[in-house]
Design a protein around this motif. Structure first.
Motif, PDB file in Angstrom:
ATOM      1  N   ASP A  69       0.989  -1.191   0.107  1.00  0.00           N
ATOM      2  CA  ASP A  69       0.026   0.028  -0.021  1.00  0.00           C
ATOM      3  C   ASP A  69       0.983   1.192  -0.024  1.00  0.00           C
ATOM      4  OD1 ASP A  69      -1.680   2.263   0.379  1.00  0.00           O
ATOM      5  OD2 ASP A  69      -3.043   0.929   1.969  1.00  0.00           O
ATOM      6  N   ARG A  70       1.325   1.703  -1.292  1.00  0.00           N
ATOM      7  CA  ARG A  70       2.292   2.771  -1.216  1.00  0.00           C
ATOM      8  C   ARG A  70       1.592   4.101  -0.740  1.00  0.00           C
ATOM      9  NH1 ARG A  70       6.379   0.053  -1.076  1.00  0.00           N
ATOM     10  NH2 ARG A  70       7.282   1.985  -0.619  1.00  0.00           N
ATOM     11  N   GLN A  71       0.502   4.488  -0.885  1.00  0.00           N
ATOM     12  CA  GLN A  71       0.009   5.566  -0.265  1.00  0.00           C
ATOM     13  C   GLN A  71       0.013   5.497   1.325  1.00  0.00           C
ATOM     14  OE1 GLN A  71      -3.985   6.294  -1.632  1.00  0.00           O
ATOM     15  NE2 GLN A  71      -3.602   6.935  -3.571  1.00  0.00           N
ATOM     16  N   ARG A  72      -0.438   4.637   1.832  1.00  0.00           N
ATOM     17  CA  ARG A  72      -0.109   4.292   3.350  1.00  0.00           C
ATOM     18  C   ARG A  72       1.424   4.385   3.605  1.00  0.00           C
ATOM     19  NH1 ARG A  72      -1.383  -0.960   6.760  1.00  0.00           N
ATOM     20  NH2 ARG A  72      -1.593   0.085   8.938  1.00  0.00           N
ATOM     21  N   CYS A  73       2.014   3.929   3.028  1.00  0.00           N
ATOM     22  CA  CYS A  73       3.569   4.237   3.061  1.00  0.00           C
ATOM     23  C   CYS A  73       4.150   5.557   3.059  1.00  0.00           C
ATOM     24  CB  CYS A  73       4.420   3.348   2.012  1.00  0.00           C
ATOM     25  SG  CYS A  73       4.475   1.658   2.283  1.00  0.00           S
ATOM     26  N   ARG A  74       3.717   6.482   2.026  1.00  0.00           N
ATOM     27  CA  ARG A  74       3.709   7.643   1.801  1.00  0.00           C
ATOM     28  C   ARG A  74       3.541   8.584   2.994  1.00  0.00           C
ATOM     29  NH1 ARG A  74       1.446   6.973  -3.568  1.00  0.00           N
ATOM     30  NH2 ARG A  74       3.255   6.215  -4.810  1.00  0.00           N
ATOM     31  N   ARG A  75       2.169   8.203   3.569  1.00  0.00           N
ATOM     32  CA  ARG A  75       1.742   9.161   4.771  1.00  0.00           C
ATOM     33  C   ARG A  75       2.738   8.730   6.031  1.00  0.00           C
ATOM     34  NH1 ARG A  75      -3.412   7.508   2.678  1.00  0.00           N
ATOM     35  NH2 ARG A  75      -3.482   5.749   4.121  1.00  0.00           N
ATOM     36  N   ALA A  76       3.510   7.707   6.118  1.00  0.00           N
ATOM     37  CA  ALA A  76       4.187   7.336   7.096  1.00  0.00           C
ATOM     38  C   ALA A  76       5.724   7.638   7.124  1.00  0.00           C
ATOM     39  CB  ALA A  76       3.913   5.966   7.483  1.00  0.00           C
ATOM     40  N   GLY A  77       5.707   8.311   5.808  1.00  0.00           N
ATOM     41  CA  GLY A  77       7.280   8.829   5.477  1.00  0.00           C
ATOM     42  C   GLY A  77       8.093   7.410   5.035  1.00  0.00           C
ATOM     43  N   ILE A  78       7.514   6.455   4.483  1.00  0.00           N
ATOM     44  CA  ILE A  78       8.264   5.366   3.846  1.00  0.00           C
ATOM     45  C   ILE A  78       8.415   5.646   2.405  1.00  0.00           C
ATOM     46  CG2 ILE A  78       8.379   2.906   3.557  1.00  0.00           C
ATOM     47  CD1 ILE A  78       6.418   2.755   5.908  1.00  0.00           C
ATOM     48  N   GLY A  79       9.712   5.634   1.702  1.00  0.00           N
ATOM     49  CA  GLY A  79      10.053   5.962   0.255  1.00  0.00           C
ATOM     50  C   GLY A  79       9.286   4.916  -0.405  1.00  0.00           C
ATOM     51  N   ASP A  80       8.913   5.209  -1.793  1.00  0.00           N
ATOM     52  CA  ASP A  80       8.570   4.437  -2.644  1.00  0.00           C
ATOM     53  C   ASP A  80       9.661   3.294  -3.091  1.00  0.00           C
ATOM     54  OD1 ASP A  80       6.157   5.553  -2.917  1.00  0.00           O
ATOM     55  OD2 ASP A  80       6.584   6.702  -4.475  1.00  0.00           O
ATOM     56  N   ASP A  81      10.774   3.680  -2.934  1.00  0.00           N
ATOM     57  CA  ASP A  81      11.961   2.724  -3.155  1.00  0.00           C
ATOM     58  C   ASP A  81      12.210   1.512  -1.911  1.00  0.00           C
ATOM     59  OD1 ASP A  81      12.922   4.566  -1.556  1.00  0.00           O
ATOM     60  OD2 ASP A  81      14.826   4.772  -2.622  1.00  0.00           O
ATOM     61  N   THR A  82      11.262   1.793  -1.041  1.00  0.00           N
ATOM     62  CA  THR A  82      11.573   0.815   0.170  1.00  0.00           C
ATOM     63  C   THR A  82      10.720  -0.693  -0.109  1.00  0.00           C
ATOM     64  OG1 THR A  82      11.554   2.727   1.725  1.00  0.00           O
ATOM     65  CG2 THR A  82      11.369   0.514   2.500  1.00  0.00           C
ATOM     66  N   PRO A  83      11.424  -1.675  -0.396  1.00  0.00           N
ATOM     67  CA  PRO A  83      10.795  -2.836  -0.659  1.00  0.00           C
ATOM     68  C   PRO A  83      10.429  -3.593   0.563  1.00  0.00           C
ATOM     69  CG  PRO A  83      13.162  -3.425  -0.783  1.00  0.00           C
ATOM     70  CD  PRO A  83      13.137  -1.785  -0.347  1.00  0.00           C
ATOM     71  N   PHE A  84       9.776  -4.532   0.225  1.00  0.00           N
ATOM     72  CA  PHE A  84       9.434  -5.580   1.517  1.00  0.00           C
ATOM     73  C   PHE A  84      10.639  -6.358   1.661  1.00  0.00           C
ATOM     74  CE2 PHE A  84       8.620  -9.986   2.638  1.00  0.00           C
ATOM     75  CZ  PHE A  84       7.806 -10.021   3.797  1.00  0.00           C
ATOM     76  N   GLN A  85      11.091  -6.333   2.709  1.00  0.00           N
ATOM     77  CA  GLN A  85      12.231  -7.281   3.228  1.00  0.00           C
ATOM     78  C   GLN A  85      11.730  -8.386   4.518  1.00  0.00           C
ATOM     79  OE1 GLN A  85      15.123  -4.001   3.457  1.00  0.00           O
ATOM     80  NE2 GLN A  85      16.319  -5.860   2.605  1.00  0.00           N
ATOM     81  N   THR A  86      11.951  -9.550   4.453  1.00  0.00           N
ATOM     82  CA  THR A  86      11.699 -10.359   5.721  1.00  0.00           C
ATOM     83  C   THR A  86      12.658 -10.066   6.789  1.00  0.00           C
ATOM     84  OG1 THR A  86      13.751 -12.134   5.120  1.00  0.00           O
ATOM     85  CG2 THR A  86      11.122 -12.183   4.287  1.00  0.00           C
ATOM     86  N   LYS A  87      12.330 -10.580   8.028  1.00  0.00           N
ATOM     87  CA  LYS A  87      13.289 -10.196   9.164  1.00  0.00           C
ATOM     88  C   LYS A  87      14.553 -10.594   8.638  1.00  0.00           C
ATOM     89  CE  LYS A  87       9.020 -10.179  12.065  1.00  0.00           C
ATOM     90  NZ  LYS A  87       8.261 -11.016  12.827  1.00  0.00           N
ATOM     91  N   LEU A  88      14.437 -11.704   8.313  1.00  0.00           N
ATOM     92  CA  LEU A  88      15.966 -12.556   7.901  1.00  0.00           C
ATOM     93  C   LEU A  88      17.005 -11.577   7.130  1.00  0.00           C
ATOM     94  CD1 LEU A  88      17.939 -15.074   7.935  1.00  0.00           C
ATOM     95  CD2 LEU A  88      16.410 -16.118   6.079  1.00  0.00           C
ATOM     96  N   ALA A  89      16.206 -10.963   6.037  1.00  0.00           N
ATOM     97  CA  ALA A  89      16.857 -10.235   5.244  1.00  0.00           C
ATOM     98  C   ALA A  89      17.278  -8.848   5.686  1.00  0.00           C
ATOM     99  CB  ALA A  89      15.932  -9.814   3.856  1.00  0.00           C
ATOM    100  N   LEU A  90      16.594  -8.427   6.574  1.00  0.00           N
ATOM    101  CA  LEU A  90      17.165  -7.218   7.472  1.00  0.00           C
ATOM    102  C   LEU A  90      18.321  -7.776   8.331  1.00  0.00           C
ATOM    103  CD1 LEU A  90      13.886  -5.894   8.729  1.00  0.00           C
ATOM    104  CD2 LEU A  90      15.160  -4.918   6.656  1.00  0.00           C
ATOM    105  N   ALA A  91      18.398  -8.979   8.837  1.00  0.00           N
ATOM    106  CA  ALA A  91      19.320  -9.384   9.648  1.00  0.00           C
ATOM    107  C   ALA A  91      20.591  -9.736   8.886  1.00  0.00           C
ATOM    108  CB  ALA A  91      19.007 -10.699  10.338  1.00  0.00           C
TER     109      ALA A  91
END
Length: 393
Positions: free
Chosen positions: A160-182
């Motif tokens: 939900d990119r509109q929801r992301c924009r309202r929360a300051g999350i850029g359009d280039d921020t992809p979904f990442q699993t917790k494992l990928a973040l680690a």
């Protein structure tokens, strides 16, 4: 000067020195000064460390400057984090250190805070409305503190990119699993030259054979928790669920050992079985099991890659480092306001976490220095107590 006042001045100077490391990240004096006031407030003995209480502690009439620091003014939180990590390495750096990965959650109301949704809360032990952050801790002999952080964004957010924009999350921020973040955080520590010897993580991360292989290819030693169902290749090239490797193990193959003050000095039975053919004569792989001394059905399993001559006590030390991360979370919440934030936007979450981690790092360094001073005084006192007729030779 009283002892308490001297200690306060000492802590204040240390905090100012840490702040000086990243003050260049702020282009204006107001956010630079507010960041220092924020750090002081996080370490102050306040019941709650929210915008109003931190503003009062700083002598502000209202929390406007605090809110601007976290939500509006541009500054590089990742750059500040780099400086904080450098501070940790300079004061605590240890080539035998352990990098520990785990996540923790923050209970929240509503649906507007970045990443919030109903998901499992380890703190509550049930599904709750919360945010989940993935953290990396640095654990060594002198202390333990947090050195990296990422806010987990569920697909309900990234889809939900509109929801992301309202929360300051850029359009280039992809979904990442917790494992990928680690994995990203550990890679960053390696790239930045953070001194350490081991990586460890719980089964939610350690079950990943691809991550373990990535670490092995980089010759990074690790003790990764896994589930009892994971199949492993033994020296005879047969796939076995890890629990089957230990179910029929003779009693004399188990060794009873304590596993750390962090667990209240409990004891457990430990055993290890060699797995996988050796690719190098100086490296080996183990399946490691820890069985509760009081409840034999309570067994935890680990996959290990390490130098061939590594002893069991060293592996237990690495396993026990995971408890040190829990201690970091506890002290950072209780003493540094890790969870006392009132921000909803994605950048604000990372900014608060960065400053709370800076406060915790400062606290850890100060306590390590105090312990070192006391130990030096104890040794000196022992030397003074010797009979002067005794010869040093």
């Amino acid at each position: 000067m009283s002892g308490d006042r001297a200690q306060i001045l000492c802590w204040s100077r240390e905090l100012e020195q840490l702040h000086g490391r990243f003050s260049h990240r702020f282009t204006r004096s107001e956010p630079r000064e507010t960041a220092l006031a924020y750090l002081r407030g996080l370490l102050a003995p306040l019941g709650r460390k929210n915008g109003w209480t931190l503003a009062e502690q700083a002598g502000h009439a209202a929390p406007d400057r605090i809110h601007r620091l976290l939500n509006r003014i541009e500054w590089d939180a990742d750059g500040v984090l780099d400086d904080v990590r450098g501070y940790v390495v300079d004061h605590l750096g240890d080539r035998d250190a352990v990098l520990v990965v785990d996540d923790t959650d923050f209970l929240k109301k509503g649906a507007r805070s970045a990443g919030v949704q109903r998901q499992y809360s380890s703190a509550a032990g049930r599904t709750e409305n919360c945010q989940v952050g993935v953290f990396l801790a640095y654990v060594c002999r002198r202390g333990r503190t947090l050195i990296d952080r990422r806010l987990y964004l569920p697909t309900a957010w990234t889809d939900d990119r509109q929801r992301c924009r309202r929360a300051g999350i850029g359009d280039d921020t992809p979904f990442q699993t917790k494992l990928a973040l680690a994995r990203e955080m550990v890679r960053r520590a390696i790239t930045d030259g953070v001194p350490f010897l081991w990586v460890t993580a719980g089964p939610a991360y350690g079950f990943s054979a691809s991550w373990r292989l990535e670490l092995e290819e980089a010759d990074v030693f690790h003790v990764m928790a896994t589930t009892r169902h994971e199949t492993l290749v033994t020296r005879w090239a047969v796939d076995h669920p890890v629990r089957d490797l230990f179910d029929e193990l003779p009693r004399d193959q188990w060794e009873r050992r304590p596993y750390g003050d962090a667990h209240g000095g409990r004891t457990a039975d430990w055993a290890r079985v060699e797995i996988r053919p050796r690719h190098r004569a100086d490296r080996t792989h183990w399946a490691l099991a820890r069985r509760s001394a009081g409840c034999p059905d309570d067994v935890s399993y680990y996959v290990v890659y390490c130098p061939a001559r590594t002893g069991l006590d060293e592996l237990i030390r690495v396993v026990d480092s995971r408890a040190a991360l829990e201690e970091c979370f506890r002290t950072a919440r209780q003493e540094c306001g890790l969870d006392d934030y009132q921000v909803r936007r994605y950048p604000g979450w990372h900014r608060h976490m960065t400053l709370a981690m800076a406060a915790h790092a400062c606290l850890t360094v100060l306590r390590a220095r105090q312990r070192s001073t006391k130990e030096s005084q104890r040794i000196a006192g022992s030397a003074d107590d010797r009979d002067p007729r005794e010869s040093d030779t």
